[in-house]
Motif scaffolding. Structure first.
Motif, PDB file in Angstrom:
ATOM      1  N   UNK A 134     -95.017 -74.085 -73.748  1.00 57.77           N
ATOM      2  CA  UNK A 134     -94.115 -73.160 -73.300  1.00 57.77           C
ATOM      3  C   UNK A 134     -93.780 -73.065 -71.935  1.00 57.77           C
ATOM      4  N   UNK A 135     -95.084 -73.025 -71.064  1.00 60.71           N
ATOM      5  CA  UNK A 135     -94.738 -73.102 -69.837  1.00 60.71           C
ATOM      6  C   UNK A 135     -94.141 -74.572 -69.117  1.00 60.71           C
ATOM      7  N   UNK A 136     -94.518 -75.410 -69.623  1.00 57.75           N
ATOM      8  CA  UNK A 136     -94.156 -76.876 -69.275  1.00 57.75           C
ATOM      9  C   UNK A 136     -92.587 -76.877 -69.713  1.00 57.75           C
ATOM     10  N   UNK A 137     -92.168 -76.411 -70.817  1.00 54.06           N
ATOM     11  CA  UNK A 137     -90.701 -76.440 -71.072  1.00 54.06           C
ATOM     12  C   UNK A 137     -89.944 -75.370 -70.264  1.00 54.06           C
ATOM     13  N   UNK A 138     -90.528 -74.222 -69.949  1.00 57.50           N
ATOM     14  CA  UNK A 138     -89.768 -73.407 -68.978  1.00 57.50           C
ATOM     15  C   UNK A 138     -89.677 -74.001 -67.736  1.00 57.50           C
ATOM     16  N   UNK A 139     -90.633 -74.620 -67.193  1.00 57.26           N
ATOM     17  CA  UNK A 139     -90.523 -75.199 -66.010  1.00 57.26           C
ATOM     18  C   UNK A 139     -89.624 -76.374 -65.754  1.00 57.26           C
TER      19      UNK A 139
END
Length: 70
Positions: free
Chosen positions: A60-65
């Motif tokens: 999720x963090x990777x997708x947000x970034x």
């Protein structure tokens, strides 16, 4: 070229480059939260509880970034 600047509306809380009153309230509430001693328990509660949850949070963090402006 069309302007993207927002025209201030009386009473909408905009004050120049931002809402200083809202920023002050946020800063004060954040300081109060830190002083309350609740940061460590909140951090432990937010931590992943297993490997699958850790992977999901990382994805999720990777997708947000990937949507962030650089």
């Amino acid at each position: 070229m069309k302007s993207t600047a927002k025209t201030p509306i009386p009473g909408d809380g905009l004050q120049g480059e931002g809402n200083y009153a809202a920023a002050r309230r946020h800063r004060e509430s954040t300081e109060q939260f830190v002083k309350s001693g609740a940061v460590e328990p909140a951090a432990r509660k937010a931590a992943p509880h297993d490997i699958d949850e850790a992977r999901e949070m990382r994805d999720a963090e990777k997708a947000g970034k990937s949507h962030a402006k650089r």
